[in-house]
Design an enzyme around this catalytic site. Structure first.
Site, mmCIF file in Angstrom:
data_model
loop_
_atom_site.group_PDB
_atom_site.id
_atom_site.type_symbol
_atom_site.label_atom_id
_atom_site.label_comp_id
_atom_site.label_asym_id
_atom_site.label_seq_id
_atom_site.Cartn_x
_atom_site.Cartn_y
_atom_site.Cartn_z
ATOM 1 N N CYS A 111 5.883 3.515 -4.637
ATOM 2 C CA CYS A 111 5.202 2.497 -3.818
ATOM 3 C C CYS A 111 5.157 1.160 -4.549
ATOM 4 C CB CYS A 111 3.781 2.947 -3.481
ATOM 5 S SG CYS A 111 3.709 4.551 -2.661
HETATM 6 C C1 BEZ Z 1 5.182 7.317 -5.343
HETATM 7 O O1 BEZ Z 1 4.962 6.274 -4.769
HETATM 8 O O2 BEZ Z 1 5.778 7.336 -6.412
HETATM 9 C C2 BEZ Z 1 4.721 8.631 -4.760
HETATM 10 C C3 BEZ Z 1 3.595 8.674 -3.958
HETATM 11 C C4 BEZ Z 1 3.170 9.889 -3.465
HETATM 12 C C5 BEZ Z 1 3.878 11.039 -3.745
HETATM 13 C C6 BEZ Z 1 5.020 10.978 -4.521
HETATM 14 C C7 BEZ Z 1 5.457 9.758 -5.040
#
Ligand code: BEZ
Length: 212
Positions: free
Chosen positions: A45
Protein backbone atom coordinates in the site's frame (compact mmCIF):
# COMPACT_ATOMS: atom_id res chain seq x y z
CA UNK A 1 -25.18 -6.42 -4.27
CA UNK A 2 -21.97 -5.35 -5.91
CA UNK A 3 -21.82 -2.37 -8.24
CA UNK A 4 -21.90 -3.06 -11.95
CA UNK A 5 -20.68 -1.06 -14.91
CA UNK A 6 -23.13 1.72 -15.70
CA UNK A 7 -24.52 1.83 -12.15
CA UNK A 8 -24.62 5.14 -10.32
CA UNK A 9 -21.70 5.45 -7.90
CA UNK A 10 -23.15 5.83 -4.39
CA UNK A 11 -22.75 9.21 -2.70
CA UNK A 12 -21.44 9.35 0.87
CA UNK A 13 -20.01 11.64 3.50
CA UNK A 14 -16.90 10.34 5.24
CA UNK A 15 -13.90 11.60 7.18
CA UNK A 16 -10.46 11.79 5.58
CA UNK A 17 -7.00 13.13 6.34
CA UNK A 18 -8.16 16.30 4.52
CA UNK A 19 -11.35 16.66 6.58
CA UNK A 20 -14.92 15.58 5.90
CA UNK A 21 -15.56 14.60 2.26
CA UNK A 22 -19.01 14.94 0.72
CA UNK A 23 -18.25 12.69 -2.20
CA UNK A 24 -20.42 14.12 -5.02
CA UNK A 25 -19.57 17.67 -4.00
CA UNK A 26 -15.84 16.83 -3.79
CA UNK A 27 -15.92 15.06 -7.19
CA UNK A 28 -17.68 17.96 -8.91
CA UNK A 29 -17.41 17.60 -12.69
CA UNK A 30 -14.23 15.51 -12.57
CA UNK A 31 -13.65 11.88 -13.27
CA UNK A 32 -12.76 9.99 -10.07
CA UNK A 33 -10.54 7.01 -9.25
CA UNK A 34 -11.82 5.68 -5.91
CA UNK A 35 -9.47 2.94 -4.73
CA UNK A 36 -9.25 0.93 -1.55
CA UNK A 37 -6.22 -0.59 0.14
CA UNK A 38 -6.18 -3.12 2.98
CA UNK A 39 -4.40 -1.17 5.70
CA UNK A 40 -2.07 1.69 6.61
CA UNK A 41 1.58 0.98 7.48
CA UNK A 42 1.77 -1.94 5.03
CA UNK A 43 4.43 -2.22 2.35
CA UNK A 44 2.51 -2.73 -0.89
CA UNK A 45 0.00 0.00 0.00
CA UNK A 46 2.87 2.37 0.76
CA UNK A 47 4.21 1.91 -2.78
CA UNK A 48 0.76 2.24 -4.37
CA UNK A 49 -0.14 5.49 -2.64
CA UNK A 50 3.30 6.94 -3.30
CA UNK A 51 3.04 6.15 -7.01
CA UNK A 52 -0.45 7.65 -7.16
CA UNK A 53 0.91 10.91 -5.69
CA UNK A 54 3.60 10.98 -8.39
CA UNK A 55 0.93 10.67 -11.08
CA UNK A 56 -0.68 14.00 -10.07
CA UNK A 57 0.09 15.71 -13.40
CA UNK A 58 -1.17 12.68 -15.37
CA UNK A 59 -4.46 12.63 -13.44
CA UNK A 60 -4.89 16.40 -13.82
CA UNK A 61 -4.28 16.20 -17.58
CA UNK A 62 -7.23 13.82 -17.83
CA UNK A 63 -9.52 15.73 -15.43
CA UNK A 64 -9.33 12.94 -12.83
CA UNK A 65 -9.27 13.15 -9.03
CA UNK A 66 -7.89 10.15 -7.10
CA UNK A 67 -9.21 9.28 -3.63
CA UNK A 68 -8.04 6.37 -1.49
CA UNK A 69 -9.91 4.49 1.23
CA UNK A 70 -9.15 2.02 3.99
CA UNK A 71 -10.84 1.14 7.27
CA UNK A 72 -8.14 2.93 9.28
CA UNK A 73 -8.67 6.15 11.22
CA UNK A 74 -7.73 9.73 10.31
CA UNK A 75 -4.99 9.63 12.97
CA UNK A 76 -3.59 6.45 11.43
CA UNK A 77 -3.56 7.99 7.92
CA UNK A 78 -1.87 11.12 9.26
CA UNK A 79 0.76 8.98 10.98
CA UNK A 80 1.41 6.91 7.84
CA UNK A 81 1.58 9.69 5.20
CA UNK A 82 5.07 10.90 6.30
CA UNK A 83 6.33 7.32 5.78
CA UNK A 84 4.85 7.26 2.25
CA UNK A 85 6.41 10.62 1.48
CA UNK A 86 9.80 9.62 2.86
CA UNK A 87 10.09 6.14 1.37
CA UNK A 88 8.53 6.91 -2.04
CA UNK A 89 10.14 10.36 -2.44
CA UNK A 90 6.85 12.15 -2.95
CA UNK A 91 4.15 14.08 -1.12
CA UNK A 92 0.67 12.58 -0.83
CA UNK A 93 -1.59 15.06 -2.63
CA UNK A 94 -5.03 13.39 -2.58
CA UNK A 95 -7.42 12.48 0.25
CA UNK A 96 -7.42 9.13 2.03
CA UNK A 97 -10.86 8.31 3.42
CA UNK A 98 -10.92 7.04 6.99
CA UNK A 99 -13.62 4.41 6.70
CA UNK A 100 -13.41 2.91 10.18
CA UNK A 101 -17.22 2.54 10.28
CA UNK A 102 -16.98 0.74 6.89
CA UNK A 103 -19.58 3.01 5.28
CA UNK A 104 -17.77 3.36 1.92
CA UNK A 105 -16.50 -0.23 2.02
CA UNK A 106 -20.11 -1.41 2.36
CA UNK A 107 -21.53 0.85 -0.35
CA UNK A 108 -18.84 -0.23 -2.81
CA UNK A 109 -18.56 -3.88 -1.65
CA UNK A 110 -14.84 -3.54 -0.97
CA UNK A 111 -14.63 -6.17 1.79
CA UNK A 112 -14.39 -9.70 0.40
CA UNK A 113 -14.37 -11.83 3.56
CA UNK A 114 -13.38 -15.05 1.81
CA UNK A 115 -10.19 -13.34 0.66
CA UNK A 116 -9.41 -10.94 3.53
CA UNK A 117 -11.35 -10.68 6.78
CA UNK A 118 -12.61 -7.21 7.81
CA UNK A 119 -10.27 -5.24 5.55
CA UNK A 120 -10.82 -3.72 2.13
CA UNK A 121 -9.24 -5.55 -0.80
CA UNK A 122 -7.60 -3.59 -3.62
CA UNK A 123 -10.72 -2.31 -5.39
CA UNK A 124 -10.67 0.39 -8.05
CA UNK A 125 -13.73 2.29 -9.29
CA UNK A 126 -13.37 4.62 -12.25
CA UNK A 127 -16.32 7.01 -12.07
CA UNK A 128 -17.26 9.51 -14.77
CA UNK A 129 -18.47 13.11 -14.30
CA UNK A 130 -22.08 11.85 -14.48
CA UNK A 131 -21.28 9.67 -11.41
CA UNK A 132 -21.57 6.42 -13.38
CA UNK A 133 -19.25 3.51 -12.64
CA UNK A 134 -17.31 3.06 -15.89
CA UNK A 135 -14.69 0.47 -14.89
CA UNK A 136 -13.87 -1.70 -11.89
CA UNK A 137 -10.71 -3.60 -11.06
CA UNK A 138 -10.18 -5.87 -8.05
CA UNK A 139 -6.83 -7.21 -6.88
CA UNK A 140 -5.89 -9.25 -3.80
CA UNK A 141 -3.90 -7.78 -0.92
CA UNK A 142 -0.69 -9.45 -2.05
CA UNK A 143 -0.67 -7.89 -5.53
CA UNK A 144 0.05 -4.21 -5.99
CA UNK A 145 -1.94 -2.62 -8.79
CA UNK A 146 -0.61 -1.15 -12.01
CA UNK A 147 -1.62 2.51 -11.88
CA UNK A 148 -0.33 3.06 -15.41
CA UNK A 149 -3.03 0.59 -16.45
CA UNK A 150 -5.63 2.68 -14.63
CA UNK A 151 -4.53 5.72 -16.67
CA UNK A 152 -4.68 3.62 -19.83
CA UNK A 153 -8.27 2.60 -19.08
CA UNK A 154 -9.21 6.25 -18.49
CA UNK A 155 -7.61 7.19 -21.82
CA UNK A 156 -9.68 4.51 -23.54
CA UNK A 157 -12.92 5.57 -21.83
CA UNK A 158 -12.41 9.25 -22.64
CA UNK A 159 -11.53 8.48 -26.26
CA UNK A 160 -14.37 6.02 -26.90
CA UNK A 161 -16.90 8.40 -25.31
CA UNK A 162 -16.10 10.94 -28.01
CA UNK A 163 -15.46 8.88 -31.15
CA UNK A 164 -17.10 5.81 -32.66
CA UNK A 165 -14.09 3.64 -31.85
CA UNK A 166 -12.96 0.91 -29.45
CA UNK A 167 -9.40 0.21 -28.30
CA UNK A 168 -7.69 -3.10 -29.10
CA UNK A 169 -5.56 -5.41 -26.99
CA UNK A 170 -2.71 -3.67 -25.15
CA UNK A 171 -3.66 -0.36 -26.78
CA UNK A 172 -1.82 2.72 -25.57
CA UNK A 173 -2.71 6.36 -26.13
CA UNK A 174 -1.56 7.20 -29.68
CA UNK A 175 -1.88 3.69 -31.13
CA UNK A 176 -4.33 2.82 -33.90
CA UNK A 177 -7.91 2.11 -32.80
CA UNK A 178 -10.82 0.01 -34.03
CA UNK A 179 -13.88 1.44 -35.73
CA UNK A 180 -17.08 0.21 -34.05
CA UNK A 181 -18.64 -2.51 -36.21
CA UNK A 182 -22.09 -0.83 -36.14
CA UNK A 183 -20.76 2.08 -38.23
CA UNK A 184 -21.16 1.04 -41.88
CA UNK A 185 -22.19 4.11 -43.85
CA UNK A 186 -19.36 4.97 -46.28
CA UNK A 187 -19.98 8.73 -46.21
CA UNK A 188 -20.03 8.80 -42.42
CA UNK A 189 -16.86 6.67 -42.26
CA UNK A 190 -15.05 9.14 -44.53
CA UNK A 191 -16.30 12.11 -42.53
CA UNK A 192 -15.45 10.61 -39.12
CA UNK A 193 -12.10 9.15 -40.10
CA UNK A 194 -10.47 11.56 -42.57
CA UNK A 195 -7.07 9.91 -42.02
CA UNK A 196 -8.48 6.78 -43.64
CA UNK A 197 -8.89 3.24 -42.34
CA UNK A 198 -7.81 -0.29 -43.14
CA UNK A 199 -10.30 -3.14 -43.56
CA UNK A 200 -8.71 -6.34 -42.26
CA UNK A 201 -12.07 -8.14 -42.01
CA UNK A 202 -15.48 -6.49 -42.49
CA UNK A 203 -15.79 -6.39 -38.67
CA UNK A 204 -12.14 -5.49 -38.00
CA UNK A 205 -11.26 -2.02 -39.30
CA UNK A 206 -8.41 0.03 -37.89
CA UNK A 207 -7.76 3.74 -38.10
CA UNK A 208 -5.25 6.18 -36.61
CA UNK A 209 -6.39 7.53 -33.26
CA UNK A 210 -8.78 10.33 -34.33
CA UNK A 211 -7.78 12.92 -31.72
CA UNK A 212 -4.01 12.74 -32.31
C1 BEZ B 1 0.59 -4.66 1.87
O1 BEZ B 1 0.16 -3.57 1.56
O2 BEZ B 1 1.79 -4.91 1.79
C2 BEZ B 1 -0.33 -5.75 2.37
C3 BEZ B 1 -1.49 -5.41 3.04
C4 BEZ B 1 -2.30 -6.42 3.51
C5 BEZ B 1 -1.97 -7.74 3.30
C6 BEZ B 1 -0.82 -8.06 2.61
C7 BEZ B 1 0.02 -7.05 2.13
Amino acid sequence: MSLRLGDTAPDFTQESNEGKIHFYEWAGKSWVVLFSHPADFTPVCTTELGYTAKLKAEFEKRGVKPIAVSVDTVESHKGWIPDINETQSTAVNFPILADSDRLVAGLYDMIHPNALANLTVRSVFIIDPGKKVRATITYPASTGRNFDEILRVIDSLQLTDNYKVATPVNWKNGDDVIIVPALKDEAELKQRFPKGYKVIKPYLRVTPQPNK
